[in-house]
Design a protein around this motif. Structure first.
Motif: not given
Ligand SMILES: Nc1nc2c(ncn2[C@@H]2O[C@H](COP(=O)(O)OP(=O)(O)OP(=O)(O)O)[C@@H](O)[C@H]2O)c(=O)[nH]1
Ligand SMILES: [Mg+2]
Length: 308
Positions: A177-191, A219-221, A239-242, A248-252
């Motif tokens: 729960q604590a990391i939720k906000a931060g994750l949503l803000e920055v993560a494109d891939v979560i491992v 605004t983001r996937q 992970l490398a695939d992801a 490409a998405a990042a360069r929209a």
């Protein structure tokens, strides 16, 4: 003032020594760095800029090392910056990173650098961005920046990356729960790394459920959520695939605009502070604020020329 342009030319031509010297100059905040930026910008080869962040000890360096192996197999030249914001010029984490990255020590197509930055131009985030641009100009792609996900500067580095990977471990429990906000803000891939430990799949499922229940990410996937075992390489190909797929998405255009906005905002803030503290009336205004003759907002506006 050190002329760093010849060093940049050397780095672009593939000279590792020039590259190393240039990064040292940047790390140390050398005078010539400011003048180098336009040439650096022009020398970009468009490398994929990947940020890897997450709690201390979650396996970021081990994972980057494993990713480098996969990328090398795919014919990529990998540049890695391990940023240590807490302990400038001390051995600990930096030595650890060197050892973990040893596997690639003889490989000229993997460049690993630990940075403990004290530079100007936006502090840690600014210096890291410049160093990453150098690796890009030197022909490394992807350029990976590893930071401990703890403070504001790390979040900022994540904002500058095109693709941000957040590394968690199975034992996160209530942290979810604590990391939720931060994750949503920055993560494109979560491992979820350390997949060899109990609870990794469960943690990944919880994260998926959590993220799907949260609206508002317009605004983001939504981030991909993967499980890896960095120690033996399990899941690292995926992970490398992801990460590669996210490029490409990042360069929209909207994403590129958002990153440019962040870059500009950070540079403007830094330059504003520098202009203010270098202003001849700085000390005078500090005194005036201390004595409550002027309020700090009015004083600051005067220092950056918004008010006479
Ligand atoms: N069991 C297990 N241990 C792992 C795995 N990946 C990394 N580790 C171990 O976790 C410890 C920390 O790994 P690092 O790669 O240094 O973690 P880090 O996130 O880079 O650490 P900092 O840079 O200090 O924040 C090391 O002892 C690794 O061997 C994994 O998949 N499974
Ligand atoms: Mg590390």
């Amino acid at each position: 003032m050190t002329d760093l342009v010849p060093l940049l030319a050397g780095a672009v031509a593939g000279e590792r020594r020039a590259l190393a010297r240039l990064l040292t100059a940047i790390e140390g905040g050398a005078d010539g760095v400011r003048e180098l930026i336009p040439s650096l910008f022009a020398a970009s080869r468009g490398a994929h800029l990947v940020g890897i962040t997450g709690p201390p000890g979650s396996g970021k360096s081990t994972l980057v090392n494993a990713l480098a192996t996969v990328w090398r197999r795919r014919g990529r030249r990998v540049g890695i910056l391990a940023v240590d914001p807490s302990s400038p010029f001390t051995g600990g984490a930096i030595m650890g990173d060197r050892i973990r990255m040893m596997e690639h020590a003889g490989d000229l197509d993997v460049f690993v650098r630990s940075m403990a930055s004290r530079g100007e131009l936006g502090g840690l985030a600014g210096t890291t961005w410049i160093a990453a641009a150098v690796l890009d100009a030197a022909g490394y792609d992807p350029v990976v920046v590893e930071t401990v996900g703890a403070g504001q500067s790390e979040v900022e580095i994540a904002r500058l990356a095109e693709t941000t990977v957040v590394v968690e471990v199975p034992e996160m429990g209530d942290e979810v729960q604590a990391i939720k906000a931060g994750l949503l803000e920055v993560a494109d891939v979560i491992v979820v790394n350390k997949g060899d430990r109990p609870g990794a799949e469960l943690a990944a499922r919880q994260l998926r459920a959590m993220l799907s229940s949260v609206g508002g990410r317009i605004t983001r996937q939504p981030p991909a959520i993967l499980t890896t075992t960095a120690l033996d390489g399990a899941g690292v190909d995926a992970l490398a695939d992801a990460i590669d797929a996210h490029r490409a998405a990042a360069r929209a255009p909207d994403q590129a605009m958002q990153r440019a906005r962040n870059q500009l905002r950070r540079a403007a803030a830094e330059i504003g502070v520098r202009a203010a503290t270098a202003h001849p009336e700085w000390e005078e205004l500090v005194e005036a604020v201390a004595e409550r003759r002027v309020d700090p907002v009015t004083a600051a506006e005067r220092l950056v020329g918004l008010r006479s």
